[in-house]
Design a protein around this motif. Structure first.
Motif, PDB file in Angstrom:
ATOM      1  N   GLN A 251       0.822  -1.211   0.000  1.00  0.00           N
ATOM      2  CA  GLN A 251       0.000   0.000   0.000  1.00  0.00           C
ATOM      3  C   GLN A 251       0.855   1.258   0.000  1.00  0.00           C
ATOM      4  N   TRP A 252       2.038   1.178   0.591  1.00  0.00           N
ATOM      5  CA  TRP A 252       2.892   2.361   0.707  1.00  0.00           C
ATOM      6  C   TRP A 252       3.387   2.857  -0.647  1.00  0.00           C
ATOM      7  N   VAL A 253       3.539   1.948  -1.626  1.00  0.00           N
ATOM      8  CA  VAL A 253       4.101   2.358  -2.919  1.00  0.00           C
ATOM      9  C   VAL A 253       3.328   3.519  -3.535  1.00  0.00           C
ATOM     10  N   LYS A 254       2.030   3.575  -3.280  1.00  0.00           N
ATOM     11  CA  LYS A 254       1.210   4.634  -3.871  1.00  0.00           C
ATOM     12  C   LYS A 254       1.510   5.993  -3.253  1.00  0.00           C
ATOM     13  N   ARG A 255       2.088   5.991  -2.056  1.00  0.00           N
ATOM     14  CA  ARG A 255       2.391   7.251  -1.372  1.00  0.00           C
ATOM     15  C   ARG A 255       3.884   7.556  -1.355  1.00  0.00           C
ATOM     16  N   HIS A 256       4.674   6.687  -1.930  1.00  0.00           N
ATOM     17  CA  HIS A 256       6.122   6.870  -1.910  1.00  0.00           C
ATOM     18  C   HIS A 256       6.503   8.167  -2.634  1.00  0.00           C
ATOM     19  N   PRO A 257       7.214   9.083  -1.969  1.00  0.00           N
ATOM     20  CA  PRO A 257       7.547  10.380  -2.589  1.00  0.00           C
ATOM     21  C   PRO A 257       8.340  10.258  -3.881  1.00  0.00           C
ATOM     22  N   GLY A 258       9.117   9.190  -3.997  1.00  0.00           N
ATOM     23  CA  GLY A 258       9.904   9.001  -5.215  1.00  0.00           C
ATOM     24  C   GLY A 258       9.130   8.361  -6.342  1.00  0.00           C
ATOM     25  N   GLY A 259       7.876   8.020  -6.102  1.00  0.00           N
ATOM     26  CA  GLY A 259       7.064   7.400  -7.143  1.00  0.00           C
ATOM     27  C   GLY A 259       6.885   5.907  -6.918  1.00  0.00           C
ATOM     28  N   ILE A 260       5.872   5.364  -7.550  1.00  0.00           N
ATOM     29  CA  ILE A 260       5.547   3.937  -7.392  1.00  0.00           C
ATOM     30  C   ILE A 260       6.621   3.044  -7.995  1.00  0.00           C
ATOM     31  N   ARG A 261       7.099   3.412  -9.154  1.00  0.00           N
ATOM     32  CA  ARG A 261       7.920   2.476  -9.919  1.00  0.00           C
ATOM     33  C   ARG A 261       9.275   2.194  -9.289  1.00  0.00           C
ATOM     34  N   ILE A 262       9.949   3.240  -8.808  1.00  0.00           N
ATOM     35  CA  ILE A 262      11.310   3.025  -8.309  1.00  0.00           C
ATOM     36  C   ILE A 262      11.324   2.068  -7.133  1.00  0.00           C
ATOM     37  N   ILE A 263      10.377   2.179  -6.223  1.00  0.00           N
ATOM     38  CA  ILE A 263      10.360   1.278  -5.070  1.00  0.00           C
ATOM     39  C   ILE A 263       9.847  -0.102  -5.471  1.00  0.00           C
ATOM     40  N   SER A 264       8.948  -0.144  -6.447  1.00  0.00           N
ATOM     41  CA  SER A 264       8.433  -1.433  -6.922  1.00  0.00           C
ATOM     42  C   SER A 264       9.512  -2.238  -7.637  1.00  0.00           C
ATOM     43  N   HIS A 265      10.505  -1.569  -8.202  1.00  0.00           N
ATOM     44  CA  HIS A 265      11.597  -2.275  -8.880  1.00  0.00           C
ATOM     45  C   HIS A 265      12.378  -3.164  -7.912  1.00  0.00           C
ATOM     46  N   TYR A 266      12.262  -2.901  -6.615  1.00  0.00           N
ATOM     47  CA  TYR A 266      12.985  -3.696  -5.620  1.00  0.00           C
ATOM     48  C   TYR A 266      12.073  -4.676  -4.886  1.00  0.00           C
ATOM     49  N   ALA A 267      10.863  -4.855  -5.358  1.00  0.00           N
ATOM     50  CA  ALA A 267       9.955  -5.820  -4.730  1.00  0.00           C
ATOM     51  C   ALA A 267      10.563  -7.224  -4.788  1.00  0.00           C
ATOM     52  N   GLY A 268      10.546  -7.901  -3.637  1.00  0.00           N
ATOM     53  CA  GLY A 268      11.103  -9.239  -3.561  1.00  0.00           C
ATOM     54  C   GLY A 268      12.611  -9.273  -3.438  1.00  0.00           C
ATOM     55  N   GLU A 269      13.240  -8.108  -3.238  1.00  0.00           N
ATOM     56  CA  GLU A 269      14.697  -8.033  -3.208  1.00  0.00           C
ATOM     57  C   GLU A 269      15.195  -7.332  -1.942  1.00  0.00           C
ATOM     58  N   ASP A 270      16.523  -7.377  -1.785  1.00  0.00           N
ATOM     59  CA  ASP A 270      17.179  -6.583  -0.756  1.00  0.00           C
ATOM     60  C   ASP A 270      17.395  -5.182  -1.320  1.00  0.00           C
ATOM     61  N   ALA A 271      16.815  -4.180  -0.670  1.00  0.00           N
ATOM     62  CA  ALA A 271      16.895  -2.799  -1.152  1.00  0.00           C
ATOM     63  C   ALA A 271      17.790  -1.936  -0.264  1.00  0.00           C
ATOM     64  N   THR A 272      18.623  -2.564   0.564  1.00  0.00           N
ATOM     65  CA  THR A 272      19.402  -1.817   1.550  1.00  0.00           C
ATOM     66  C   THR A 272      20.311  -0.785   0.907  1.00  0.00           C
ATOM     67  N   GLU A 273      21.045  -1.189  -0.120  1.00  0.00           N
ATOM     68  CA  GLU A 273      22.014  -0.267  -0.733  1.00  0.00           C
ATOM     69  C   GLU A 273      21.319   0.887  -1.444  1.00  0.00           C
ATOM     70  N   ALA A 274      20.230   0.603  -2.128  1.00  0.00           N
ATOM     71  CA  ALA A 274      19.481   1.665  -2.793  1.00  0.00           C
ATOM     72  C   ALA A 274      18.841   2.592  -1.762  1.00  0.00           C
ATOM     73  N   PHE A 275      18.316   2.020  -0.694  1.00  0.00           N
ATOM     74  CA  PHE A 275      17.707   2.798   0.385  1.00  0.00           C
ATOM     75  C   PHE A 275      18.713   3.789   0.960  1.00  0.00           C
TER      76      PHE A 275
END
Length: 445
Positions: free
Chosen positions: A49-73
């Motif tokens: 649900q958060w992806v829709k409110r993500h300030p950077g947009g839906i797509r960039i955070i969705s690209h890391y779905a199912g993955e480790d996003a620590t370095e990008a974060f």
């Protein structure tokens, strides 16, 4: 992956309570459009649900779905403690103790060494800005804008003066493009809100474009550079085929929207001349209107009002419009060559799920340093360092470059540096190679 770890029913998003531990196999099941989990520092979060409110947009955070996003974060957020407040309600659990911290084929040694390098340069203050640098840069942009107008006002609107005016305005626009890039990456001010405001002023009032459009597009490129279906910069709308994989796929499927074996020739007709004045302009306007982005639209309108107010008395409305189009035509050449020589000749593939350093180094290369190259490219001749540390002020790239090179040599990761001419020539040669791969697959496979 899998094995180890006790799985329990996940907590409802918003409860802030971890329900159990999960394997990477568990996490990777949640990567669909409406069901997305990711991992940051071994914590598992449900971002569906958060992806829709993500300030950077839906797509960039969705690209890391199912993955480790620590370095990008870490790379994209200047205030990690502040962002943690938003993550806390999304927490559903932890990785099992038997699970590695990295998923897929990510190299744990590289991740650890790069984390140490980042901590080192942070402690040395290389993420701190020199305000005078950016003040002088903004000043020379405004000076060029004023000079162009004063020149045709004082010396007349002859063809010679008009051409010189266009060159000066194109230079101003190109340099404003590099400056808005700095603000967009939050690399100038300590507080994000001041970066956002300055970004809207430069990209909106000085260039007539949209900050939100740029953010949502550009950060996808940084998160997953040169990765098909995730990096919008390699979505060529079937006009070109890139890399070694896509041309063969198109050839085998007998896809021929264009004569791709000649793409290195028609690139000069549809690439540099048309990207900014046609494609970007239409996309920006469509994005602002369809998304009802009235703030960015107002900033953009202020540019057009100022421009036509200054030049309509000199050239008339149609003449001013023609001058603006020619300026953007010139700027587009500048922009395309600078931005594409760092990426098009590099590896362009589908998702490989690599660690941050390896992914960025395979997708980017540097151009040799010189005073001219630094100015001409807005310091994006240090593309490698910029991609590794997107929030670092550009005047510090050269200070970290040797350490990045040493880290790459230690782990056998190619660190590519070229001359300016070689970089531009490689854009054409890579397009030619991709076109030949397509033709061979189209005729023989």
């Amino acid at each position: 992956m899998g094995g180890g770890g006790q799985q329990t029913e996940p907590a409802e998003p918003g409860s802030g309570k971890a329900a159990g531990v999960y394997t990477w196999e568990d996490v990777q099941k949640h990567r669909s459009r409406n069901d997305q989990w990711l991992v940051v520092n071994r914590k598992v979060y449900n971002i569906s649900q958060w992806v829709k409110r993500h300030p950077g947009g839906i797509r960039i955070i969705s690209h890391y779905a199912g993955e480790d996003a620590t370095e990008a974060f870490t790379a994209f957020h200047p205030d990690l403690k502040h962002v943690q407040k938003f993550l806390k309600p999304l927490l559903v659990g932890d990785l099992a103790a038997t699970e590695p911290s990295q998923d897929g084929v990510k190299n744990a040694a590289i991740v650890k060494d790069f984390e140490s390098l980042r901590a080192e340069v942070e402690n040395e203050g290389l993420f701190h800005t020199k305000p005078l640098f950016f003040c002088l840069h903004l000043g020379h942009i405004l000076l060029l804008e004023a000079l162009a107008w004063l020149m045709v006002t004082s010396c007349g609107t002859s063809w010679t003066m008009t051409l010189l005016c266009a060159v000066i305005l194109a230079t101003s626009q190109a340099q404003a493009g590099w400056l808005q890039h700095d603000f967009g990456h939050l690399s100038v001010f300590k507080k994000s809100k001041w970066n956002h405001l300055a970004h809207k002023f430069v990209i909106g009032h000085l260039k007539g474009a949209s900050a939100n459009w740029w953010n949502h597009r550009h950060f996808q490129h940084h998160a997953k550079p040169n990765i098909f279906k995730k990096d919008p910069d390699v979505n060529m709308l079937d006009v070109f085929v890139l890399g070694n994989t896509q041309p063969v796929e198109y050839g085998i499927k007998k896809i021929k929207h264009m004569p791709y074996n000649h793409q290195h020739k028609y690139f000069f007709l549809v690439g540099p001349p048309l990207l900014i004045p046609i494609y970007f302009h239409m996309q920006i306007m469509n994005t602002m209107i369809t998304r009802r982005d009235w703030v960015d639209l107002a900033w953009s309108f202020s540019y057009y009002f100022r421009y036509f107010y200054c030049y309509t008395p000199l050239y008339g409305f149609l003449g001013s419009l023609a001058l603006m189009t020619f300026v953007r035509f010139l700027e587009s050449h500048w922009f395309v060559w600078v931005t594409q020589m760092n990426h098009i000749p590099m590896d362009i593939q589908y998702e490989k799920n690599q660690d941050w350093l390896t992914m960025q180094l395979q997708a980017t290369c540097n151009i040799e340093q010189s005073l001219f190259n630094d100015w001409f490219s807005g310091h994006l001749n240090f593309q490698i360092e910029h991609h590794l540390f997107p929030m670092m002020p550009r005047h510090n790239y050269h200070l970290v470059a040797q350490r990045v090179r040493a880290l790459c040599e230690k782990h056998g990761v190619p660190y590519v540096t070229k001359s300016l001419c070689r970089g531009m020539a490689d854009v054409v040669s890579s397009l030619k190679t991709s076109g030949e791969l397509w033709l061979d697959a189209y005729l023989h496979k």
